[in-house]
Design an enzyme around this catalytic site. Structure first.
Site, mmCIF file in Angstrom:
data_model
loop_
_atom_site.group_PDB
_atom_site.id
_atom_site.type_symbol
_atom_site.label_atom_id
_atom_site.label_comp_id
_atom_site.label_asym_id
_atom_site.label_seq_id
_atom_site.Cartn_x
_atom_site.Cartn_y
_atom_site.Cartn_z
ATOM 1 N N LYS A 213 79.899 118.345 49.791
ATOM 2 C CA LYS A 213 81.019 117.909 50.625
ATOM 3 C C LYS A 213 81.806 119.118 51.134
ATOM 4 O O LYS A 213 82.134 119.206 52.312
ATOM 5 C CB LYS A 213 81.932 116.955 49.845
ATOM 6 C CG LYS A 213 81.325 115.562 49.708
ATOM 7 C CD LYS A 213 82.059 114.667 48.717
ATOM 8 C CE LYS A 213 81.276 113.371 48.531
ATOM 9 N NZ LYS A 213 81.814 112.479 47.516
ATOM 10 N N GLN B 154 86.573 112.106 43.316
ATOM 11 C CA GLN B 154 85.149 111.872 43.060
ATOM 12 C C GLN B 154 84.967 110.909 41.888
ATOM 13 O O GLN B 154 85.509 111.118 40.811
ATOM 14 C CB GLN B 154 84.450 113.217 42.772
ATOM 15 C CG GLN B 154 82.954 113.110 42.595
ATOM 16 C CD GLN B 154 82.218 112.657 43.861
ATOM 17 O OE1 GLN B 154 82.507 113.112 44.951
ATOM 18 N NE2 GLN B 154 81.284 111.734 43.706
ATOM 19 N N ASP C 121 87.854 107.994 51.838
ATOM 20 C CA ASP C 121 86.747 107.190 51.312
ATOM 21 C C ASP C 121 86.828 105.752 51.831
ATOM 22 O O ASP C 121 85.850 105.015 51.774
ATOM 23 C CB ASP C 121 86.819 107.149 49.767
ATOM 24 C CG ASP C 121 85.802 108.083 49.139
ATOM 25 O OD1 ASP C 121 84.812 108.433 49.817
ATOM 26 O OD2 ASP C 121 85.989 108.454 47.962
#
Ligand code: NAD
Length: 308
Positions: free
Chosen positions: A56, A100, A123
């Site tokens: 990422k 995460q 997200d």
């Protein structure tokens, strides 16, 4: 029925999306005098999470996004992590916050995810953003299902008026996938572990999306010849007998070499034989998720500064 199936190449679509991100990030820089900013919070030493986070931040660099990874001590408490999220919420130059998953079991994950400011929730998992999606309002969409829509659009696969079946109802993939397909005017059926006659329901699909997490569960009897099949599953198998069942006795070279192999939720041989178009595993849906995260970060930055 004999078909030459179109392989939907996730790497190609990922590169297109990344290519579009860079000039947008540069335009944002000219407007705001800074890069779009992404903060990634990684707790613990889960090796898969570490790889995802590295990818990422690397992709962020390639697309003109500033990123930082924060790695609190694995013993961090829910309260301390909440404090960290609040401090990231307050930082002007951070447009996107990604925590995460999975978090260690002693942390209240729901509490943490709820604390992320919806406008920075790149997200797209926050109930506020899920609510925007459910009510057809613009907002940050969950990356993996949004990537699937991009894949279908960019390969000119019609969705409007088509019958779509989604297997899986998770907040991360299945549910938002169903809502996004509905937005594209597909007629959507959502299936899950309690759905009776699953193969029969799936055979009604023009577009079949599998997001289950069970290696090669979807076999020939689920796939209508000519259907478009999207395999979101990413599973690692380590048993030789299972590899042989899935790939056939003559296709075990890759498994033999590594002692394990990635496989989706759909049997790759059945999918290639029956579908008119399908996403391979690896190289299908997988690459799109990170590209969509970059797009969401830029979009969050643009919205926060009134650029869109
Ligand atoms: P999850 O475990 O949260 O949800 C799985 C869903 O599958 C559930 O809704 C469950 O009802 C359904 N299910 C389970 N067993 C079933 C059965 N026998 N019959 C019918 N339905 C069944 O998983 P998730 O987070 O949605 O992920 C699904 C898969 O997608 C996993 O393999 C995951 O690794 C993969 N994934 C890939 C990406 C990507 O970037 N490509 C991103 C997220 C998830």
């Amino acid at each position: 029925m004999s078909l030459v199936a179109q392989i939907l190449d996730g790497n190609r679509v990922r590169d297109q999306i990344k290519g579009e991100c860079r000039p947008r990030a540069e335009a944002f820089f000219r407007h705001a005098g800074r890069q779009p900013g992404l903060a990634v919070v990684l707790v613990g030493e889960n090796p898969a999470s570490q790889v995802y986070v590295r990818n990422k931040t690397k992709t962020a660099g390639e697309t003109g996004i500033y990123s930082e990874t924060i790695t609190p001590d694995p013993t961090v408490t829910t309260e301390e992590l909440l404090h960290l999220v609040h401090s990231l919420n307050a930082r002007e130059e951070i447009d996107g916050i990604l925590v995460q998953l999975p978090l260690p079991p002693h942390i209240d994950s729901q509490k943490i995810l709820l604390a992320v400011l919806p406008e920075k929730d790149v997200d797209g998992f926050h109930p506020y953003n899920m609510g925007l999606l459910a009510t057809s309002r613009p907002g940050l969409r969950p990356c993996t299902p949004a990537g699937v829509i991009e894949m279908l659009r960019r390969n000119e696969i019609p969705m409007s008026g088509k019958s779509a079946v989604v297997i899986g109802r998770s907040t991360i993939v299945g549910k938002p996938m169903a809502l996004l397909l509905l937005e594209e005017n597909a007629t959507v059926t959502v299936c899950h572990s309690k759905t009776p006659n699953l193969p029969q329901v799936c055979r009604g699909a023009d577009i079949l999306v599998a997001a289950i997490g069970r290696p090669s569960m979807v076999t020939a009897d689920f796939i209508r010849p000519g259907a478009v099949v999207i395999d979101v599953g990413i599973n690692s198998i380590t048993e030789r007998a299972e590899a042989e069942r899935i790939f056939g006795p003559d296709n075990l070279a890759s498994f033999e070499k590594r002692g394990s192999q990635l496989v989706g939720d759909v049997n790759p041989r059945d999918m290639a034989r029956l579908a008119s178009a399908y996403t391979p595993v690896p190289g299908g849906v997988g690459p799109l998720t990170i590209a969509m995260l970059m797009r969401n970060t830029i979009e969050a930055a643009e919205r926060r500064t009134g650029l869109c």
